[in-house]
Design a protein around this motif. Structure first.
Motif, PDB file in Angstrom:
ATOM      1  N   ALA A  52      17.878 -13.204  37.660  1.00 64.59           N
ATOM      2  CA  ALA A  52      17.241 -13.415  36.357  1.00 64.59           C
ATOM      3  C   ALA A  52      17.194 -12.094  35.604  1.00 64.59           C
ATOM      4  CB  ALA A  52      15.833 -13.977  36.567  1.00 64.59           C
ATOM      5  N   ARG A  53      17.898 -12.035  34.487  1.00 61.81           N
ATOM      6  CA  ARG A  53      17.896 -10.784  33.719  1.00 61.81           C
ATOM      7  C   ARG A  53      16.801 -10.819  32.657  1.00 61.81           C
ATOM      8  NH1 ARG A  53      23.054 -11.625  35.252  1.00 61.81           N
ATOM      9  NH2 ARG A  53      24.102  -9.853  36.235  1.00 61.81           N
ATOM     10  N   ASP A  54      16.591 -12.014  32.139  1.00 64.83           N
ATOM     11  CA  ASP A  54      15.552 -12.165  31.120  1.00 64.83           C
ATOM     12  C   ASP A  54      14.650 -13.323  31.542  1.00 64.83           C
ATOM     13  OD1 ASP A  54      13.960 -12.654  29.021  1.00 64.83           O
ATOM     14  OD2 ASP A  54      15.566 -12.798  27.515  1.00 64.83           O
ATOM     15  N   PRO A  55      13.390 -13.039  31.898  1.00 69.54           N
ATOM     16  CA  PRO A  55      12.486 -14.088  32.398  1.00 69.54           C
ATOM     17  C   PRO A  55      12.278 -15.200  31.378  1.00 69.54           C
ATOM     18  CG  PRO A  55      11.437 -11.905  32.488  1.00 69.54           C
ATOM     19  CD  PRO A  55      12.758 -11.720  31.818  1.00 69.54           C
ATOM     20  N   GLN A  56      12.542 -14.959  30.106  1.00 65.87           N
ATOM     21  CA  GLN A  56      12.307 -15.975  29.078  1.00 65.87           C
ATOM     22  C   GLN A  56      13.424 -17.017  29.053  1.00 65.87           C
ATOM     23  OE1 GLN A  56       9.369 -15.834  27.671  1.00 65.87           O
ATOM     24  NE2 GLN A  56       9.034 -13.873  28.711  1.00 65.87           N
ATOM     25  N   VAL A  57      14.609 -16.654  29.550  1.00 66.30           N
ATOM     26  CA  VAL A  57      15.772 -17.544  29.427  1.00 66.30           C
ATOM     27  C   VAL A  57      15.899 -18.440  30.657  1.00 66.30           C
ATOM     28  CG1 VAL A  57      18.275 -17.638  29.161  1.00 66.30           C
ATOM     29  CG2 VAL A  57      16.941 -15.843  28.007  1.00 66.30           C
ATOM     30  N   ILE A  58      15.931 -19.741  30.444  1.00 70.45           N
ATOM     31  CA  ILE A  58      16.166 -20.684  31.537  1.00 70.45           C
ATOM     32  C   ILE A  58      17.680 -20.868  31.678  1.00 70.45           C
ATOM     33  CG2 ILE A  58      15.810 -23.058  32.331  1.00 70.45           C
ATOM     34  CD1 ILE A  58      13.236 -21.543  32.259  1.00 70.45           C
ATOM     35  N   PRO A  59      18.246 -20.664  32.872  1.00 73.57           N
ATOM     36  CA  PRO A  59      19.696 -20.818  33.026  1.00 73.57           C
ATOM     37  C   PRO A  59      20.113 -22.278  32.871  1.00 73.57           C
ATOM     38  CG  PRO A  59      18.636 -20.417  35.141  1.00 73.57           C
ATOM     39  CD  PRO A  59      17.580 -20.278  34.106  1.00 73.57           C
ATOM     40  N   PRO A  60      21.408 -22.536  32.620  1.00 73.63           N
ATOM     41  CA  PRO A  60      21.872 -23.926  32.498  1.00 73.63           C
ATOM     42  C   PRO A  60      21.601 -24.704  33.778  1.00 73.63           C
ATOM     43  CG  PRO A  60      23.717 -22.380  32.625  1.00 73.63           C
ATOM     44  CD  PRO A  60      22.490 -21.563  32.452  1.00 73.63           C
ATOM     45  N   GLN A  61      21.048 -25.896  33.643  1.00 77.10           N
ATOM     46  CA  GLN A  61      20.709 -26.723  34.807  1.00 77.10           C
ATOM     47  C   GLN A  61      21.900 -27.614  35.162  1.00 77.10           C
ATOM     48  OE1 GLN A  61      17.341 -26.344  36.257  1.00 77.10           O
ATOM     49  NE2 GLN A  61      17.838 -24.544  35.038  1.00 77.10           N
ATOM     50  N   ILE A  62      22.376 -27.488  36.424  1.00 71.51           N
ATOM     51  CA  ILE A  62      23.507 -28.323  36.831  1.00 71.51           C
ATOM     52  C   ILE A  62      23.102 -29.171  38.027  1.00 71.51           C
ATOM     53  CG2 ILE A  62      25.314 -26.781  35.981  1.00 71.51           C
ATOM     54  CD1 ILE A  62      25.529 -25.755  38.898  1.00 71.51           C
ATOM     55  N   HIS A  63      23.831 -30.262  38.233  1.00 69.90           N
ATOM     56  CA  HIS A  63      23.518 -31.125  39.375  1.00 69.90           C
ATOM     57  C   HIS A  63      24.798 -31.681  39.978  1.00 69.90           C
ATOM     58  CE1 HIS A  63      21.436 -33.967  41.913  1.00 69.90           C
ATOM     59  NE2 HIS A  63      22.312 -34.875  41.521  1.00 69.90           N
ATOM     60  N   GLY A  64      24.966 -31.409  41.280  1.00 68.69           N
ATOM     61  CA  GLY A  64      26.072 -32.044  42.001  1.00 68.69           C
ATOM     62  C   GLY A  64      27.436 -31.451  41.683  1.00 68.69           C
ATOM     63  N   ASN A  65      28.290 -31.399  42.720  1.00 72.92           N
ATOM     64  CA  ASN A  65      29.674 -31.001  42.530  1.00 72.92           C
ATOM     65  C   ASN A  65      30.463 -31.679  43.626  1.00 72.92           C
ATOM     66  OD1 ASN A  65      32.187 -29.628  42.807  1.00 72.92           O
ATOM     67  ND2 ASN A  65      31.339 -27.910  41.624  1.00 72.92           N
ATOM     68  N   ARG A  66      31.084 -32.788  43.294  1.00 66.79           N
ATOM     69  CA  ARG A  66      31.702 -33.637  44.319  1.00 66.79           C
ATOM     70  C   ARG A  66      32.720 -32.874  45.168  1.00 66.79           C
ATOM     71  NH1 ARG A  66      32.915 -39.580  42.693  1.00 66.79           N
ATOM     72  NH2 ARG A  66      30.654 -39.508  42.785  1.00 66.79           N
ATOM     73  N   ALA A  67      33.575 -32.102  44.503  1.00 63.79           N
ATOM     74  CA  ALA A  67      34.626 -31.390  45.242  1.00 63.79           C
ATOM     75  C   ALA A  67      34.002 -30.436  46.281  1.00 63.79           C
ATOM     76  CB  ALA A  67      35.499 -30.614  44.270  1.00 63.79           C
ATOM     77  N   LEU A  68      32.994 -29.685  45.831  1.00 64.20           N
ATOM     78  CA  LEU A  68      32.339 -28.745  46.749  1.00 64.20           C
ATOM     79  C   LEU A  68      31.695 -29.479  47.921  1.00 64.20           C
ATOM     80  CD1 LEU A  68      30.421 -25.908  44.867  1.00 64.20           C
ATOM     81  CD2 LEU A  68      32.098 -25.707  46.703  1.00 64.20           C
ATOM     82  N   GLU A  69      30.973 -30.577  47.610  1.00 67.82           N
ATOM     83  CA  GLU A  69      30.250 -31.283  48.671  1.00 67.82           C
ATOM     84  C   GLU A  69      31.213 -31.870  49.694  1.00 67.82           C
ATOM     85  OE1 GLU A  69      27.574 -33.944  46.691  1.00 67.82           O
ATOM     86  OE2 GLU A  69      26.451 -32.246  45.848  1.00 67.82           O
ATOM     87  N   ILE A  70      32.303 -32.441  49.218  1.00 69.01           N
ATOM     88  CA  ILE A  70      33.283 -32.999  50.157  1.00 69.01           C
ATOM     89  C   ILE A  70      33.883 -31.887  50.999  1.00 69.01           C
ATOM     90  CG2 ILE A  70      35.574 -34.082  50.318  1.00 69.01           C
ATOM     91  CD1 ILE A  70      34.755 -35.869  47.983  1.00 69.01           C
ATOM     92  N   SER A  71      34.201 -30.759  50.364  1.00 65.63           N
ATOM     93  CA  SER A  71      34.889 -29.710  51.121  1.00 65.63           C
ATOM     94  C   SER A  71      33.955 -29.099  52.168  1.00 65.63           C
ATOM     95  CB  SER A  71      35.461 -28.659  50.180  1.00 65.63           C
ATOM     96  OG  SER A  71      34.407 -27.991  49.518  1.00 65.63           O
ATOM     97  N   TRP A  72      32.698 -28.806  51.824  1.00 61.65           N
ATOM     98  CA  TRP A  72      31.883 -28.171  52.859  1.00 61.65           C
ATOM     99  C   TRP A  72      31.469 -29.139  53.956  1.00 61.65           C
ATOM    100  CZ3 TRP A  72      28.396 -26.370  48.380  1.00 61.65           C
ATOM    101  CH2 TRP A  72      27.366 -27.282  48.101  1.00 61.65           C
ATOM    102  N   THR A  73      31.419 -30.431  53.628  1.00 62.01           N
ATOM    103  CA  THR A  73      31.150 -31.398  54.698  1.00 62.01           C
ATOM    104  C   THR A  73      32.351 -31.494  55.639  1.00 62.01           C
ATOM    105  OG1 THR A  73      29.792 -32.651  53.151  1.00 62.01           O
ATOM    106  CG2 THR A  73      30.449 -33.780  55.167  1.00 62.01           C
ATOM    107  N   THR A  74      33.548 -31.538  55.044  1.00 61.22           N
ATOM    108  CA  THR A  74      34.764 -31.676  55.861  1.00 61.22           C
ATOM    109  C   THR A  74      34.987 -30.438  56.730  1.00 61.22           C
ATOM    110  OG1 THR A  74      35.655 -32.814  53.938  1.00 61.22           O
ATOM    111  CG2 THR A  74      37.188 -32.334  55.718  1.00 61.22           C
ATOM    112  N   VAL A  75      34.854 -29.270  56.116  1.00 61.05           N
ATOM    113  CA  VAL A  75      35.100 -28.039  56.877  1.00 61.05           C
ATOM    114  C   VAL A  75      34.116 -27.922  58.042  1.00 61.05           C
ATOM    115  CG1 VAL A  75      34.995 -25.524  56.747  1.00 61.05           C
ATOM    116  CG2 VAL A  75      36.177 -26.810  54.968  1.00 61.05           C
ATOM    117  N   THR A  76      32.844 -28.239  57.792  1.00 61.21           N
ATOM    118  CA  THR A  76      31.840 -28.167  58.854  1.00 61.21           C
ATOM    119  C   THR A  76      32.164 -29.165  59.963  1.00 61.21           C
ATOM    120  OG1 THR A  76      30.230 -27.633  57.152  1.00 61.21           O
ATOM    121  CG2 THR A  76      29.362 -28.234  59.296  1.00 61.21           C
TER     122      THR A  76
END
Ligand code: CUA
Length: 339
Positions: free
Chosen positions: A78-102
């Motif tokens: 956090a560089r500026d406590p006043q600024v809320i970063p962009p809120q993201i949810h979910g990333n199918r490619a990432l979730e599939i890849s880390w589940t498969t690799v594990t």
């Protein structure tokens, strides 16, 4: 807030000292310890290799995860406590890849473990049969094909596989000689099989590895791996009946042994003593230790033991027999003569 004050102290001298002692202890012990990381048997090596392989995978995962974490902490701090970063949810490619690799990583570990177990669980066909029986608190060793019964010190020929059948006479124990690989539960009424083998001459330390009562920690054992010739000589001497005492003091000790409670629990082949509760003493003088590896087998230690066994091995089923010093000296002379 007593804890808050403690926490602020952080690296109090006693903590630093404690960690120093622990590190010193660990490094000191590493050179001496009967570690699974210094295997001396085919089974032990296979297990240590598997351990190294899994350790390498987990260290790799640890480094990757920590590196990504550190990167995220620095890059997205956090560089500026006043600024809320962009809120993201979910990333199918990432979730599939880390589940498969594990899952793939775990599958590889599973396959390697399975392979190691299959290769080491069954002793070779030419293995020498040995029976290990756990007792509170000592080990009985029988060589059924050689007609030998001994205790606490297992003598084996170097390079020769042994088919060790592990069981117990009372509660659950666990037979463990770390450098020779594997740990095997000793369960009453059940026979578990372990492949034991030593590829270098030497003495290997073992220990009961299952809490079995007051003297669990005092239930030690040694494996003496000797040359095939030395083993044959040992077998020869162990098969002989007990030596008859020749010295007057030892003869007196024989009389004490046969007239006191000793005969009720111990066997000395070739004598009226045929008790089955305690260790077979036919060749007790040839062992390097007494009391399940707690004491060196010296006349002084033997006298201490005979005087008051529970003081040396708490809970010992061998009670204090109230022997006189003369009787003890005579018994020591007799037992030491049983080479
Ligand atoms: Cu036997 Cu612990």
């Amino acid at each position: 807030m007593p804890f808050a004050r403690d926490r602020r102290k952080g690296w109090a001298p006693y903590r630093v000292a404690g960690i120093g002692v622990l590190l010193g202890f660990l490094t000191g012990c590493a050179a001496q310890s009967p570690s699974i990381l210094r295997p001396v048997s085919p089974k032990g090596r296979a297990e240590a290799d598997l351990f190294g392989f899994i350790l390498a995978i987990t260290v790799f995962v640890f480094i990757v995860v920590q590196a990504l974490l550190l990167y995220a902490v620095v890059r997205f701090r956090a560089r500026d406590p006043q600024v809320i970063p962009p809120q993201i949810h979910g990333n199918r490619a990432l979730e599939i890849s880390w589940t498969t690799v594990t899952a793939l990583g775990l599958a590889v570990i599973f396959a390697m473990t399975w392979r190691t177990m299959a290769a080491t669980s069954t002793p070779p066909a030419d293995a020498l049969p040995v029976k290990v029986i756990g007792h509170q608190w000592w080990w009985e060793f029988q060589y059924p094909t050689l007609g030998i019964t001994t205790a606490n010190e297992l003598v084996i020929p170097v390079g020769q596989p042994l088919r060790v059948t592990v069981t117990s006479a009372d509660v659950i124990h666990s037979f463990w000689v770390p450098q020779l690989g594997g740990k095997m539960d000793a369960i009453p009424g059940r026979e578990n099989v372990l492949w034991l083998q030593a590829d270098a001459e030497g003495t290997y330390y073992g220990q009961c590895a299952e809490l079995c009562g007051a003297s669990h920690a005092n239930m030690r054992l040694r494996v003496h791996a000797v040359s095939p010739e030395a083993f044959d000589r040992w077998v020869e001497s162990q098969r002989a009946p007990a030596a008859s005492p020749t010295e007057p003091l030892a003869q007196q000790g024989y009389q004490v042994f046969m007239s006191k409670a000793c005969v009720g629990c111990h066997t000395i082949n070739g004598t009226p003593a045929q008790g089955k509760v305690g260790p077979n003493l036919t060749h007790v003088g040839s062992r390097t230790t007494i009391a399940a590896g707690l004491l060196e087998n010296t006349p002084e230690n033997l006298a201490r033991w005979l005087d008051n066994p529970p003081a040396i091995k708490p809970g010992s089923l061998m009670p204090r027999l109230g022997l006189t010093p003369q009787e003890i000296q005579a018994l020591v002379a007799y037992l030491s003569s049983l080479k």
